[in-house]
Design a protein around this motif. Structure first.
Motif, mmCIF file in Angstrom:
data_model
loop_
_atom_site.group_PDB
_atom_site.id
_atom_site.type_symbol
_atom_site.label_atom_id
_atom_site.label_comp_id
_atom_site.label_asym_id
_atom_site.label_seq_id
_atom_site.Cartn_x
_atom_site.Cartn_y
_atom_site.Cartn_z
ATOM 1 N N VAL A 106 30.713 -7.665 5.488
ATOM 2 C CA VAL A 106 29.582 -7.050 4.786
ATOM 3 C C VAL A 106 28.834 -8.091 3.970
ATOM 4 O O VAL A 106 27.605 -8.011 3.820
ATOM 5 C CB VAL A 106 30.084 -5.890 3.903
ATOM 6 C CG1 VAL A 106 28.933 -5.242 3.173
ATOM 7 C CG2 VAL A 106 30.789 -4.853 4.752
ATOM 8 N N PHE A 109 26.538 -9.720 6.263
ATOM 9 C CA PHE A 109 25.420 -8.817 6.524
ATOM 10 C C PHE A 109 24.419 -8.854 5.376
ATOM 11 O O PHE A 109 23.200 -8.871 5.597
ATOM 12 C CB PHE A 109 25.969 -7.408 6.707
ATOM 13 C CG PHE A 109 24.947 -6.407 7.181
ATOM 14 C CD1 PHE A 109 24.260 -6.594 8.362
ATOM 15 C CD2 PHE A 109 24.690 -5.262 6.449
ATOM 16 C CE1 PHE A 109 23.329 -5.679 8.803
ATOM 17 C CE2 PHE A 109 23.765 -4.343 6.885
ATOM 18 C CZ PHE A 109 23.084 -4.549 8.060
ATOM 19 N N VAL A 241 26.681 -0.344 1.424
ATOM 20 C CA VAL A 241 27.724 -0.511 2.434
ATOM 21 C C VAL A 241 29.003 -1.039 1.786
ATOM 22 O O VAL A 241 30.112 -0.759 2.257
ATOM 23 C CB VAL A 241 27.237 -1.444 3.561
ATOM 24 C CG1 VAL A 241 28.324 -1.692 4.584
ATOM 25 C CG2 VAL A 241 26.019 -0.840 4.248
ATOM 26 N N THR A 1245 29.743 -8.122 14.577
ATOM 27 C CA THR A 1245 29.826 -7.534 13.244
ATOM 28 C C THR A 1245 28.448 -7.144 12.729
ATOM 29 O O THR A 1245 28.244 -6.043 12.205
ATOM 30 C CB THR A 1245 30.493 -8.527 12.285
ATOM 31 O OG1 THR A 1245 31.791 -8.853 12.784
ATOM 32 C CG2 THR A 1245 30.621 -7.919 10.904
ATOM 33 N N LEU A 1249 27.132 -3.323 11.815
ATOM 34 C CA LEU A 1249 26.626 -2.974 10.489
ATOM 35 C C LEU A 1249 25.148 -2.600 10.538
ATOM 36 O O LEU A 1249 24.704 -1.699 9.819
ATOM 37 C CB LEU A 1249 26.856 -4.144 9.528
ATOM 38 C CG LEU A 1249 28.320 -4.418 9.199
ATOM 39 C CD1 LEU A 1249 28.447 -5.669 8.355
ATOM 40 C CD2 LEU A 1249 28.940 -3.246 8.477
ATOM 41 N N THR A 1252 24.969 0.787 11.683
ATOM 42 C CA THR A 1252 25.275 1.699 10.580
ATOM 43 C C THR A 1252 24.049 1.977 9.741
ATOM 44 O O THR A 1252 23.755 3.128 9.388
ATOM 45 C CB THR A 1252 26.385 1.090 9.710
ATOM 46 O OG1 THR A 1252 27.537 0.864 10.503
ATOM 47 C CG2 THR A 1252 26.733 2.008 8.558
ATOM 48 N N PHE A 1375 29.540 4.428 8.097
ATOM 49 C CA PHE A 1375 30.359 3.217 8.116
ATOM 50 C C PHE A 1375 31.725 3.517 8.726
ATOM 51 O O PHE A 1375 32.234 2.749 9.538
ATOM 52 C CB PHE A 1375 30.523 2.667 6.702
ATOM 53 C CG PHE A 1375 31.355 1.412 6.650
ATOM 54 C CD1 PHE A 1375 30.780 0.189 6.918
ATOM 55 C CD2 PHE A 1375 32.702 1.466 6.356
ATOM 56 C CE1 PHE A 1375 31.540 -0.967 6.885
ATOM 57 C CE2 PHE A 1375 33.465 0.320 6.317
ATOM 58 C CZ PHE A 1375 32.883 -0.902 6.580
ATOM 59 N N TYR A 1379 32.585 1.318 11.957
ATOM 60 C CA TYR A 1379 33.321 0.117 11.565
ATOM 61 C C TYR A 1379 34.794 0.397 11.317
ATOM 62 O O TYR A 1379 35.436 -0.274 10.552
ATOM 63 C CB TYR A 1379 32.692 -0.488 10.302
ATOM 64 C CG TYR A 1379 32.830 -1.983 10.252
ATOM 65 C CD1 TYR A 1379 32.162 -2.771 11.166
ATOM 66 C CD2 TYR A 1379 33.638 -2.602 9.312
ATOM 67 C CE1 TYR A 1379 32.285 -4.139 11.126
ATOM 68 C CE2 TYR A 1379 33.770 -3.973 9.273
ATOM 69 C CZ TYR A 1379 33.085 -4.729 10.182
ATOM 70 O OH TYR A 1379 33.213 -6.099 10.154
#
Length: 1663
Positions: A106, A109, A241, A1245, A1249, A1252, A1375, A1379
């Motif tokens: 995260v 991200f 997130v 990844t 995300l 999401t 999420f 994930y």
């Protein structure tokens, strides 16, 4: 600083001893020991540095003090002792590793979005160095007096931005000689500074002032677009997130650490406990034991009185009176003696009363029994504290806390509130541990910051530990943390500024995103129900829903109070001598309807008429018959649904018993052990469950079983007995729902029959009146483009089905009203205090149109559905009431249209109510109504949280009034201390700029002016009474303005009182605000049905949502040959190639680190390098097109996006070399930014995300629209209330309510919490600080105190505390959907990927659908967890194939159809599915099992019949051949035949080679047909020849009748020698032989055709 010396000496000796140990237990192999050794080394370094400072070799404030920075980490030793984990180290390591990986992902991200907006900021804005300065400003000599007041940014372009007034000019301060440190570090100069500025803005602290600077310097639209999207994506979506990560991780840690924290339990009375007691039946049960039983020496009457409810209610009422009295305290002036007032005497009386209460309880219960209760301990603490508090010298001291804490006892009044408080704070070890960890973190970071910055000159924030602690706590709360960082950056200088900035950003990131998320996770965990209670809650909720459906609304039940008056009719034209009584109209209508149905059925059977006039009547008859059929089918279906579980045939019992017997017996022991797939495991679990559930124990248990087997069977029987009980409960609930719906319909029919005015709009229009039917058609008409398959009844997906679904969302009438309402709102946005609708005819047109259209709409809906007393009335819920209210307000305002509207009048109130018009959208759109239900359905929990926060505020407000009342007032001249000296005038300096850091030159003064001295409270807050204190604490609770409150209290009352505000902020921030987040998330989950889901059910819902998004792979297969295309395919699909492309994309994005400006010489080489990168990407796209072919390349959306960006890049290259201007540079930057987005598709990844965030945006679309509609209503109301308020501290030319557009901007700023309280106080301005006007509100510049208070507080609570937290709830949900880890998933991503690959192999045309018969082939290709072993799971394979055929009627199946079937088969439906879905699925599986069993038995029986027929046919053919041989022998002796010898033909040779069933002797001679003595031939003939052999889907003749020739008899005869006759022509009686042969063949084919016709439908199941 020598206080740390003794610990270093104490710690050193054991370390030296441990270091000398060798082996596996050596000191250096333990990480904690290494850490301890490092800390000892740091302590020795600190000791040596201390010696140098004492010897004055090193200055105490020198940078050498930074060597002490690691020393505060010694506190981690204390954490290690306090937080002792009883789990194995490997498990703790795995949990920390997993959570660390998620947090790292995260963080990457977040860095991606920071880099994206950093690049955009550099290219869109650049530097903010242009300011308005006086015309006489000289380069190198810029002072404060040269700047505008306040400092204003400007634009060098005349058409955009802000233009300086007369006497000023727009100049670049950097060109005038100011350094970077003087200009400030925030801006978009280059990529590093830009990322730093973006993170500041994403923290929602100071972002609005950056936007105002951008508005003054650049075009307005550019600033609004950039900063609003930045706040939405970064602050509201991406940063939340982190909360989702912590919640998901904490949910796993909770299970592991359950023993350390303690299990959750329901609330029990503090006076009772529960103990196990053995009952008469030998079982154990929990029995409540009263702990308040008489243990003291008080009389029985006093003990009875003490335990009575009257006594408890009296005490609680006295507590309430005490709270009211304490809240009534206020500041009465300096001359009043506070210790002898009436409030002091009342406090003495209440203290004595509660002391007597405590003594009475101790007397009755005994001291031991009294102390055993935690509530009594708290009461005793309050008694001791308040007793000390009434001592005159301790009155109005810190002991006041004990007095105000009495309000906590009032929680016992409400059981719901008590239960809620126990849920949150009952298991206090979790929250307590988190609070201790937070406090320890603050202490450690404060000590580290003290060592880092204590030597920095001109920085007083870190000179002492209390100052350092306050600064780090301020960063934790995010209030003014940017000011702390900016001041530190300016003090340390330009060289160390990046390091210091990274230090503060990392601390802020951890404290605000991870630490606060931990509090939310703990609260959500406390609100979570236990797993064993969730299914019980589901059953209770289903029962409650069934009960509510049974009852009619109160507005319809009113008709039951009136006598029955059924509608009667008289039969006329009936020949009779007697008077026929009247008959009920409903009965006659039913009879007429039945007669019409019979007529329609007759018309349906008649042949089609030749005349076209009958078409309409036939169509109507067919429609009526369809309606009747649907009605009958529904009734039949309900009966079948109730009886389906009770239908169990003997065949099913036999099959289940056989299955159970095979599983219990070791029939599969000889096979090699192989890991079963999840499909196989779940199939055997269901078979075992069904075999246990159906049939008695005697049928399942055989005599030869051991004791262990019997015990296992008994445990399995007990285990599944609960499941059988659940089945009956589910069945009962479904029947109850059906009965409730039927009862409701019966009640409505009875009311409709017995009451003539029931279901009559306005009691005038008839039920079936033509006008009402016309209104119904108009009201309910909607767009419907869905096409259904006439065979299967499934809805076909059209090409534009999403657009069609949107058009069919509401009716045509509602679409018209939505458009009219939007147009009316747009018209209202043009209104302002200076352009009013009363005086603008163009604005009145929209008002008339809205009222006219809404009048038509309401009339149509009332005529169609009724107003109130009808089943589908307009006013049947709150939305209908709101519609009528908005209509009446609009109608009254349109009819009145007041010309003069005084402030605070009824006309102004009517204009404010008119601003509610956008709320009509909530009623017109169904999804918007759902948003409102989600908000108000959790009102109870939100109300309880509000009560808790109000209680907290009341406690601290009462304390603040008693301690700070009258003490915060001070003279505005800082040099005056006494009130007597506060008179006259003095010169006050003006704050010119917060961004510039100019130093005063010798003899220079800051700009200022003379003002009178005034002794007054602070402008925005005071503690003179409870009301003002509550308002100040409410603002502090929002974490806005608390720093100012802290500084004023410390400066005017004392430093020790700063603890007061810090404690309140900590409780309000860490617990209070996170309570709102947790409650809103919990309510959102409850409304969506996920709050009561177990872990397995939640995983199943996530799996279904994940499968809906899954799509077939858009990757074409590799070319078959090893040619050029295959090599290109291998290169483009190689991971190294993909990583290289990703690196090249990042390298091209780095070219945008500085702004591309035509005048900058650096821009040309950067653009040239970008051209080179563009050609590389053209080569990449070309290679992929060659490898995949153009059609295969176009299948992937990612490839399409890359092709689009590459094409734009080629166009840019052409335009760049042709034009070479600012527009081409802008286009080149846009192309690079577009390509930067492709990074997400190349990283798994980032892709997950980003998915999401995208799905969260999609699902929260209506929540965002609802938030905007509320914001629009408040904006319209703000224009009416505060449109003409004079400018103040925060109301200025950027932020004001002069128009709806500016009001929306201000309200969006308030949503982020940016100085909302200061704007509210500016709107509260009252005379004499403004000019009132009583005639009209648009002529005054005063505010509205009460209106501003309700307006801003309600808006901030609704939007910031509730609506924004709904976004957090959606992000948390998505999420967990995208994930989750491999262990949490029922079907992992590897399983889905494998299925996608297999699907692409079967679906070679890439159509997304395959025929049903190909599903067999697909299932056989699956491997891994989805593999179906045909040797062991043949029955499962049949079930799966039959399920696909049954659900799709043999048609095509889609990707999601097969995937859904596999998902259902891969889970334990008893654990994963909810009640209704479980019942439907079990019914389907039972049906499939029965059908497959029937077809299997039918096929087995037919095969048996085939064998019998084949044997009979074999015996008949033998007898027939014997007879023929005898006849031939007889005819040969009587009439010797003429034998014609021929050579063997090729066909016969081939036939002899293929026919392996005929034995060959050594003499190469064969008989004509087998005889009884030839047993070998008969045996082989009976085994192989009798079986029909299938070839390519058809049956062929067996080998048994082959010796008989049908056209020409060719036989092998033995005549003495080796000569064989290959062809014999029978000339004796040829007609009889031909006839007999023909009849034999005819009979055989007849039997085979019969078998073929019977088994044609069983080919599917024959494997």
């Amino acid at each position: 600083m020598s206080w740390l010396v003794p610990p270093s000496w104490l710690m050193a000796p054991p370390k030296y001893v441990n270091v000398s140990t060798l082996g596996d237990s050596s000191y250096v192999k333990d990480r904690w020991c290494v850490f301890d050794g490092f800390m000892v080394f740091c302590l020795w370094v600190s000791l040596v540095l201390q010696v140098f400072e004492i010897a004055e070799i090193v200055d105490q404030m020198s940078p050498w003090g930074m060597l002490r920075i690691p020393r505060p980490l010694i506190m981690i030793r204390a954490f290690r002792i306090y937080f002792r984990f009883e789990l194995p180290r490997t498990r703790i390591t795995n949990i920390l590793k997993r959570s660390g990986e998620q947090i790292w992902s995260v963080s990457i991200f977040l860095l991606f979005f920071l880099l994206l907006y950093g690049i955009l900021g550099v290219q869109m804005f650049g530097t903010f160095t242009y300011h308005c300065v006086t015309n006489d400003t000289q380069p190198g000599n810029v002072t404060w007096n040269n700047l505008a007041i306040p400092d204003t940014h400007c634009s060098r372009e005349l058409e955009e931005g802000y233009q300086c007034p007369a006497g000023f000019k727009c100049m670049d301060l950097e060109d005038l000689g100011l350094s970077r440190q003087e200009l400030g570090y925030s801006g978009f100069n280059e990529i590093g500074t830009s990322i730093f500025t973006v993170y500041e803005a994403a923290s929602q602290e100071g972002w609005v002032f950056l936007m105002y600077r951008a508005i003054d310097s650049f075009p307005r639209w550019r600033s609004y677009f950039y900063f609003i999207t930045l706040i939405f994506f970064l602050a509201w979506l991406v940063k939340n997130v982190f909360i989702a990560v912590i919640i998901e991780t904490f949910a796993e840690i909770r299970v592991q650490f359950q023993q350390m924290w303690g299990s959750r339990s329901s609330t029990t009375s503090t006076a009772t406990t529960q103990m196990f007691h053995e009952d008469a039946a030998g079982g154990w049960q929990l029995v409540a034991v009263d702990m308040n039983k008489p243990q003291g020496r008080a009389p029985a009457c006093l003990q009875k009185m003490m335990r009575s409810s009257i006594f408890h209610m009296f005490i609680l009422s006295m507590v309430a009176v005490d709270v009211i009295v304490a809240a009534s305290n206020y500041y009465k002036g300096e001359s009043f003696k506070r210790q002898h007032d009436e409030f002091y005497l009342a406090e003495v009386a209440f203290t004595v009363l509660f002391d007597l209460e405590a003594l009475l309880k101790i007397w009755c219960l005994g001291f031991t029994g009294y102390i055993s209760s935690s509530l009594h301990k708290f009461e005793l603490l309050l008694v001791i504290g308040t007793t000390l508090h009434i001592y005159p010298d301790l009155y109005h001291s810190q002991f006041t806390y004990f007095q105000v804490l009495r309000v906590v006892r009032l929680i016992k009044i409400s059981p719901a509130l008590e239960d809620f408080v126990y849920k949150i704070f009952g298991p206090g070890k979790k929250l307590g541990s988190l609070v201790v960890f937070t406090a320890s973190l603050l202490i450690v970071m404060s000590a580290i910051s003290l060592q880092m910055f204590c030597f920095v000159e001109e920085l007083d924030r870190f000179t002492t530990f209390p100052r350092a602690f306050m600064s780090m706590f301020q960063i934790l709360t995010q209030e003014g943390w940017v000011d702390v960082m900016d001041q530190t950056l300016n003090a340390v200088g330009h060289m160390w500024a990046p390091v210091v900035a990274i230090y503060f950003i990392l601390y802020h990131l951890f404290a605000t995103l991870i630490l606060l998320s931990l509090f939310v996770a703990v609260i959500l965990d406390n609100l979570e129900l236990d797993e064993d209670l969730k299914k019980l809650k589901q059953l209770k909720q289903s029962e409650a829903n069934a009960d509510t459906k049974e009852k009619l609304p109160l507005r319809l039940r009113i008709f039951e109070k009136f006598p029955n008056r059924p509608q009667m009719v008289k039969i006329s034209k009936l020949p009779s001598d007697f008077t026929v009584p009247k008959i009920r109209e409903s009965f006659m209508k039913q009879f007429i309807d039945r007669q019409q149905q019979d007529t329609s059925c007759l018309l349906r059977r008649l042949p089609s008429a030749s005349s076209s006039s009958c078409d309409h009547s036939k169509r109507s008859a067919i429609e009526e018959n369809k309606y009747i059929d649907q009605k009958l089918r529904k009734s039949v279906f309900s009966i079948r649904a109730r009886n389906l579980l009770e239908k169990e045939t003997a065949i099913n019992k036999i099959l289940r018993a056989c299955t159970r017997q095979r599983m219990l017996s070791g029939s599969f022991e000889g096979q090699p052990a192989k890991e079963r797939s999840i499909l196989s495991v779940q199939h055997h679990i269901r078979q075992e469950r069904r075999s246990l559930r159906h049939g008695s124990n005697s049928q399942r248990i055989s005599r030869g079983k051991s004791l262990e087997t019997l015990t296992q069977d008994h445990s399995n029987t007990v285990r599944y007995r609960n499941a059988q009980r659940e089945d009956s409960e589910i069945k009962m609930i479904q029947e109850k729902k059906e009965q409730a719906e039927m009862k409701r319909k019966v009640q409505e029919e009875e009311l409709r029959e017995n009451h003539p005015y029931f279901d009559k709009p306005l009691f005038i229009v008839g039920r079936e009146h033509r006008f009402r039917n016309f209104c119904r058609v108009v009201v309910r008409a909607r767009f419907n483009a869905s096409k259904t398959d006439p065979v299967t009844g499934a809805v076909k997906n059209t090409k534009y089905h999403q657009l069609y679904d949107l058009l069919g969302l509401v009716t045509y009438l509602d679409w018209v009203m939505i458009i009219v309402t939007i147009c009316s709102c747009i018209s209202m946005m043009f209104e302002s205090p200076f352009r009013r609708v009363m005086h603008a005819p163009t604005l009145q047109i929209a008002e008339y149109v809205f009222v006219i259209f809404m009048s038509i709409e309401l009339n149509l809906k009332i005529m169609a559905d009724g107003l109130f007393f009808t089943p589908t009335a307009v006013i049947r819920d709150f939305g209908g009431v709101m519609d009528i209210f908005i209509y009446l307000v609009s109608l009254i305002f349109l009819c009145w249209m007041p010309q003069n509207v005084p402030a605070k009048s009824g006309a102004q109130l009517l204009m404010i109510l008119r601003c509610l018009r956008p709320l009509r959208i909530f009623k017109l759109v169904p999804q918007m109504r759902k948003v409102v239900r989600e908000l108000f359905s959790g009102f109870k929990e939100i109300f309880l949280v509000s009560i808790l926060l109000l209680t907290l505020m009341l406690v601290f407000a009462s304390f603040g009034v008693q301690l700070f009342a009258g003490k915060l007032a001070k003279c505005n001249d800082p040099n005056i201390i006494a009130r007597e000296d506060c008179h006259g005038i003095f010169r006050i300096n003006v704050s010119v700029s917060k961004n510039l850091n100019l130093k005063l030159r010798p003899g220079e003064k800051k700009p200022g002016f003379w003002v009178p001295r005034v002794w007054a409270n602070p402008r925005n807050f005071n503690f003179d009474n409870v009301g003002n204190a509550m308002l100040a604490l409410f603002e502090v609770l929002s974490l806005k303005g608390w720093v100012e409150v802290r500084d004023v209290i410390i400066h005017r009352v004392g430093p020790i009182h700063g603890i007061y505000i810090h404690v309140f902020v900590f409780l309000g921030c860490m617990i209070g605000l996170t309570l709102f987040v947790g409650v809103v998330i919990a309510n959102f989950n409850e409304n969506k049905g996920t709050a009561l889901l177990t872990v397995d059910q939640r995983r199943w819902e996530d799996l279904k949502s994940r499968l809906k998004i899954a799509q077939p792979l858009h990757l074409p297969p590799r070319p078959d040959n090893d040619g050029f295309r295959a090599k290109m395919y291998d290169i483009t699909q190689h991971p190294f190639f993909k990583r290289t492309i990703a690196v090249l994309v990042l390298a091209q994005s780095v070219l945008l680190s500085v702004k591309w400006d035509v005048e900058d010489p650096v821009t040309v080489p950067l653009a040239t390098m970008s051209v080179v990168f563009t050609f590389i990407f053209v080569l990449e796209v070309t290679m992929k097109i060659i490898a995949m072919s153009p059609a295969g390349f176009w299948q992937s959306r990612r490839n399409r996006y890359d092709l689009l960006v590459t094409s734009l890049g080629v166009i840019w290259v052409i335009l760049h070399f042709a034009l070479l201007n600012a527009y081409t540079y802008m286009m080149g930057a846009c192309v690079i930014v577009f390509r930067f987005f492709s990074i997400c598709g190349k990283h798994v990844t980032l892709k997950m995300l980003l998915l999401t965030v995208v799905v969260s945006m999609y699902k929260s679309f209506f929540i965002i629209v609802g938030m905007f509609l509320l914001l629009l209503c408040y904006a319209f109301a703000g224009v009416v209330l505060f449109g003409t308020v004079k400018y103040g501290e925060n109301i200025n030319r950027h932020a004001n309510f002069s128009s709806a557009g500016k009001a929306i901007t201000v309200l969006f700023r308030i949503v982020t919490g940016e100085d909302w309280n200061k704007i509210m106080h500016d709107c509260m301005v009252q005379p004499p600080f403004c000019t009132p006007d009583n005639s009209t509100y648009w002529k005054t510049d005063c505010g509205n105190y009460a209106g501003a208070l309700m307006y801003f507080c309600s808006f901030y609570v609704i939007i910031a505390y509730i609506m924004l937290n709904l976004l957090v709830a959606i992000i948390v949900e998505n999420f967990s959907l995208f994930y989750s880890t491999e262990e949490d998933q029922l079907l992992s991503y590897n399983d889905l990927r494998h299925f996608q690959i297999i699907w692409n192999m079967v679906d070679d045309k890439r159509e997304g659908v395959i025929p049903t018969f190909r599903v067999k082939f697909l299932l056989r290709l699956l491997r891994g967890r989805l593999e179906v072993d045909l040797d062991k799971d043949k029955l499962l394979f049949k079930h799966m194939c039959y399920e696909m055929e049954r659900l799709h009627n043999g048609g095509d199946v889609t990707f999601h159809d097969v995937l859904s079937m596999l998902s259902y088969r891969s889970v334990d439906i008893r654990k994963s599915l909810q009640l209704e879905e479980l019942l439907a699925r079990e019914q389907l599986e039972y049906t499939i099992e029965e059908e497959v069993a029937k077809q299997t038995i039918r096929m087995w029986l037919k095969k048996c019949l085939k064998r019998i027929r084949a044997k009979q046919q074999q015996s008949c053919s033998i007898i027939h051949s014997l007879r023929e041989s005898q006849q031939q022998e007889l005819s040969r002796f009587l009439n010797p035949p003429s034998i014609e010898t021929t050579q063997p033909s090729e066909d016969m040779n081939a036939n002899n080679q293929d026919n392996n069933a005929q034995p060959e002797t050594s003499s190469q001679q064969q008989l004509l047909s087998p005889t009884l003595s030839d047993r070998g031939g008969y045996r082989q003939d009976s085994t192989d020849g009798g079986k029909p052999q299938r070839k390519f889907g058809q049956w062929r003749l067996p080998s048994a009748p082959k010796p008989i020739s049908h056209s020409v008899s060719s036989v092998n005869l033995r005549f003495g020698g080796r000569t064989t006759m290959k062809s014999v022509v029978c000339k004796m009686n040829p007609m009889s032989d031909a006839a007999s042969c023909g009849s034999e063949v005819k009979k055989w084919w007849t039997r085979q055709l019969t078998v073929e016709s019977d088994e044609s439908g069983e080919d599917l199941l024959d494997i």
